[in-house]
Design a protein around this motif. Structure first.
Motif, PDB file in Angstrom:
ATOM      1  N   GLN A 130       0.798  -1.301  -0.066  1.00  0.00           N
ATOM      2  CA  GLN A 130      -0.073   0.102  -0.130  1.00  0.00           C
ATOM      3  C   GLN A 130       1.007   1.242   0.054  1.00  0.00           C
ATOM      4  OE1 GLN A 130      -2.700  -0.209   3.346  1.00  0.00           O
ATOM      5  NE2 GLN A 130      -3.603  -2.264   2.600  1.00  0.00           N
ATOM      6  N   HIS A 131       0.627   2.266  -0.751  1.00  0.00           N
ATOM      7  CA  HIS A 131       1.202   3.357  -0.689  1.00  0.00           C
ATOM      8  C   HIS A 131       0.432   4.721   0.021  1.00  0.00           C
ATOM      9  CE1 HIS A 131       4.325   2.001  -3.317  1.00  0.00           C
ATOM     10  NE2 HIS A 131       3.234   1.433  -3.860  1.00  0.00           N
ATOM     11  N   SER A 168       3.083  10.820   0.043  1.00  0.00           N
ATOM     12  CA  SER A 168       4.313  10.964   0.551  1.00  0.00           C
ATOM     13  C   SER A 168       4.587  12.180   1.251  1.00  0.00           C
ATOM     14  CB  SER A 168       4.984  11.232  -0.840  1.00  0.00           C
ATOM     15  OG  SER A 168       4.676  12.438  -1.379  1.00  0.00           O
TER      16      SER A 168
END
Length: 106
Positions: A32-33, A36
């Motif tokens: 999963q991302h 940022s």
């Protein structure tokens, strides 16, 4: 112990002394991302030293003056001649028996 048993370790008895729990092997889920994150920017200073040579001229000029000193030495040659002469004079005195003659003084 097999590969599955490695993950299925009992950590004690289940509540109420019931049947032991069954453990399944873990599953790898897709990655999963999250959004940022950016840390504050670090600023670095890099110094470059560039040597530059600048020629600087300091012109000079020398004028040589030759001074001739002329010394005049004056000479006045002068000749003097001295003549010693004598002329006998007859005082009218003659010893007895002696006389002066003119031929004797030439």
């Amino acid at each position: 112990m097999g590969g599955v048993e490695m993950y299925n370790k009992p950590w004690g008895l289940p509540p109420g002394n019931q049947r032991p729990w069954q453990y399944c092997p873990p599953q790898n889920m897709p990655v999963q991302h999250d959004p940022s994150q950016t840390s504050p920017t670090r600023h670095y200073v890099k110094t470059n030293i560039i040597n530059t040579v600048i020629p600087v001229f300091h012109p000079a000029h020398t004028t040589t003056v030759n001074k001739h000193v002329i010394t005049y030495q004056h000479y006045f040659p002068y000749r003097c001649n001295g003549v010693n002469g004598y002329s006998p004079q007859g005082l009218g005195y003659a010893p007895p028996g002696h006389s002066y003659s003119r031929s004797r003084f030439r």
